[in-house]
Design a protein around this motif. Sequence first.
Motif, PDB file in Angstrom:
ATOM      1  N   LEU A  37       0.820  -1.204   0.000  1.00  0.00           N
ATOM      2  CA  LEU A  37       0.000   0.000   0.000  1.00  0.00           C
ATOM      3  C   LEU A  37       0.860   1.262   0.000  1.00  0.00           C
ATOM      4  O   LEU A  37       0.593   2.212  -0.751  1.00  0.00           O
ATOM      5  CB  LEU A  37      -0.930   0.002   1.217  1.00  0.00           C
ATOM      6  CG  LEU A  37      -1.891   1.186   1.348  1.00  0.00           C
ATOM      7  CD1 LEU A  37      -2.889   1.209   0.201  1.00  0.00           C
ATOM      8  CD2 LEU A  37      -2.627   1.129   2.677  1.00  0.00           C
ATOM      9  N   THR A  82       2.317   8.531  -1.106  1.00  0.00           N
ATOM     10  CA  THR A  82       3.401   7.564  -0.935  1.00  0.00           C
ATOM     11  C   THR A  82       4.737   8.225  -1.262  1.00  0.00           C
ATOM     12  O   THR A  82       4.795   9.336  -1.799  1.00  0.00           O
ATOM     13  CB  THR A  82       3.198   6.344  -1.841  1.00  0.00           C
ATOM     14  OG1 THR A  82       3.337   6.752  -3.217  1.00  0.00           O
ATOM     15  CG2 THR A  82       1.814   5.735  -1.638  1.00  0.00           C
ATOM     16  N   ILE A  88      -3.227   8.379  -2.506  1.00  0.00           N
ATOM     17  CA  ILE A  88      -4.264   7.367  -2.328  1.00  0.00           C
ATOM     18  C   ILE A  88      -5.201   7.823  -1.215  1.00  0.00           C
ATOM     19  O   ILE A  88      -4.835   8.643  -0.368  1.00  0.00           O
ATOM     20  CB  ILE A  88      -3.671   5.979  -1.996  1.00  0.00           C
ATOM     21  CG1 ILE A  88      -2.785   6.054  -0.744  1.00  0.00           C
ATOM     22  CG2 ILE A  88      -2.897   5.417  -3.181  1.00  0.00           C
ATOM     23  CD1 ILE A  88      -2.219   4.707  -0.316  1.00  0.00           C
ATOM     24  N   THR A  89      -6.414   7.303  -1.235  1.00  0.00           N
ATOM     25  CA  THR A  89      -7.400   7.601  -0.203  1.00  0.00           C
ATOM     26  C   THR A  89      -7.503   6.396   0.722  1.00  0.00           C
ATOM     27  O   THR A  89      -7.635   5.266   0.262  1.00  0.00           O
ATOM     28  CB  THR A  89      -8.772   7.898  -0.832  1.00  0.00           C
ATOM     29  OG1 THR A  89      -8.641   8.955  -1.783  1.00  0.00           O
ATOM     30  CG2 THR A  89      -9.780   8.311   0.225  1.00  0.00           C
ATOM     31  N   ILE A  90      -7.425   6.646   2.025  1.00  0.00           N
ATOM     32  CA  ILE A  90      -7.433   5.552   2.997  1.00  0.00           C
ATOM     33  C   ILE A  90      -8.355   5.887   4.174  1.00  0.00           C
ATOM     34  O   ILE A  90      -8.629   7.057   4.456  1.00  0.00           O
ATOM     35  CB  ILE A  90      -6.023   5.256   3.553  1.00  0.00           C
ATOM     36  CG1 ILE A  90      -5.451   6.499   4.271  1.00  0.00           C
ATOM     37  CG2 ILE A  90      -5.081   4.771   2.464  1.00  0.00           C
ATOM     38  CD1 ILE A  90      -4.207   6.233   5.084  1.00  0.00           C
ATOM     39  N   PRO A 111      -7.357   0.801   2.154  1.00  0.00           N
ATOM     40  CA  PRO A 111      -7.479   1.638   0.947  1.00  0.00           C
ATOM     41  C   PRO A 111      -8.941   1.828   0.553  1.00  0.00           C
ATOM     42  O   PRO A 111      -9.746   0.898   0.643  1.00  0.00           O
ATOM     43  CB  PRO A 111      -6.709   0.841  -0.119  1.00  0.00           C
ATOM     44  CG  PRO A 111      -6.719  -0.575   0.386  1.00  0.00           C
ATOM     45  CD  PRO A 111      -6.724  -0.499   1.880  1.00  0.00           C
ATOM     46  N   ARG A 112      -9.276   3.031   0.112  1.00  0.00           N
ATOM     47  CA  ARG A 112     -10.659   3.361  -0.224  1.00  0.00           C
ATOM     48  C   ARG A 112     -10.856   3.674  -1.711  1.00  0.00           C
ATOM     49  O   ARG A 112     -11.978   3.758  -2.174  1.00  0.00           O
ATOM     50  CB  ARG A 112     -11.102   4.576   0.580  1.00  0.00           C
ATOM     51  CG  ARG A 112     -11.213   4.353   2.066  1.00  0.00           C
ATOM     52  CD  ARG A 112     -12.498   3.633   2.408  1.00  0.00           C
ATOM     53  NE  ARG A 112     -13.666   4.422   2.007  1.00  0.00           N
ATOM     54  CZ  ARG A 112     -14.911   3.967   1.958  1.00  0.00           C
ATOM     55  NH1 ARG A 112     -15.159   2.718   2.273  1.00  0.00           N
ATOM     56  NH2 ARG A 112     -15.910   4.748   1.594  1.00  0.00           N
ATOM     57  N   ASP A 113      -9.763   3.841  -2.449  1.00  0.00           N
ATOM     58  CA  ASP A 113      -9.898   4.303  -3.835  1.00  0.00           C
ATOM     59  C   ASP A 113     -10.773   3.376  -4.672  1.00  0.00           C
ATOM     60  O   ASP A 113     -11.620   3.832  -5.431  1.00  0.00           O
ATOM     61  CB  ASP A 113      -8.515   4.438  -4.485  1.00  0.00           C
ATOM     62  CG  ASP A 113      -7.696   5.532  -3.849  1.00  0.00           C
ATOM     63  OD1 ASP A 113      -7.903   6.698  -4.206  1.00  0.00           O
ATOM     64  OD2 ASP A 113      -6.868   5.222  -2.977  1.00  0.00           O
TER      65      ASP A 113
END
Length: 354
Positions: A37, A82, A88-90, A111-113
């Motif tokens: 991730l 990162t 990224i969306t978490i 992770p939500r993407d």
Amino acid sequence: MNTPDLHKHILDNLSTAALLVDGQLQLVYMNPSAEMLLEASARRLCQLPFHDWFLVDDDRDALKGALDNGHPFTKREAKLTTLIGHEITIDYSVNPMPQKYGRLVLIELTPRDRLIRISREEELLSNHETVISLVRGLAHEIKNPLGGLRGAAQLLERELPDESLHDYTRVIIEEADRLRNLVDRMLGPHKMPRLEEVNIHSILEHVSSLVIAEVGGQVHIQRDYDPSLPEFMGDREQLIQAVLNIVRNGMQALQESETAEPRIVLRTRVVRNLTLGAEMHRLVCCVEIIDNGPGIPEELLHKIFYPMVSGRAIGTGLGLSIAQSVLAQHHGLIECRSVPGETCFQLLIPLEQQ
């Protein structure tokens, strides 16, 4: 196997990303899911200060509070960058460990993407189907009286003794035909696609030649093709129309805004294991149509695939709606992202035999 080894084995095989940091916020442990991730190895991150690689909304005080007071907390849909620059969306949870283990904090990252993308695509497809159903019902209510109006005008034209009055009946007939054609265009393709093996690059080249002929070289067409893309089953004429509608929209936006060095990029790629709506597809053809124009206003961006919605004063607002209907018939969809200076339409078409 002893208990500590079993616990580590379980953590190493979790699909959830898990991190353990100490009281000085130094990394103690991270499982392979966290390495994937965060796009970095545990060995590398152990050498860096925590806030140099956990690049999320400023939660330094919240983490310190969790350590000092033992207060757990959870953040939803936080943005994390990162080390290699990907955002990224978490969702993440911070839980202090019991004191007998020392000052340790367990951080779980989810992770939500992908979930956000699936939700957005399902909403897009659902909204499009709802609008098309509404338009079909409206079309039925409009076309019935239009047919009667046109027929009455034809009968009246035959009965009028003065031919100079025929101009008025012709206006009625022509306007009735125009409205009927408008309603038909709002409905999009009204026949099932004629499936045959098609090459997406052949379609893009055909559209390019049409656009170049229209603008006379005023807009530069840049190609970035993936030659590994296989042929797939599709309706060539419908796909040409869908791509042409989008490329022509971009061309008109560039011309009307008088963009310096106007450019449209046609890019193709293969995307693997992509979810469209609620269905997972092993291979997907991704076509990106990118222009360097002024962008789409924020208030229009989520409505551009609805019929009769246009950002141009003289636009009909049907081109993108028709293109979305064509992609829906091919079990795909069109997505759009736009900022000033770059607008990208992404056409996603499953490559599996339908």
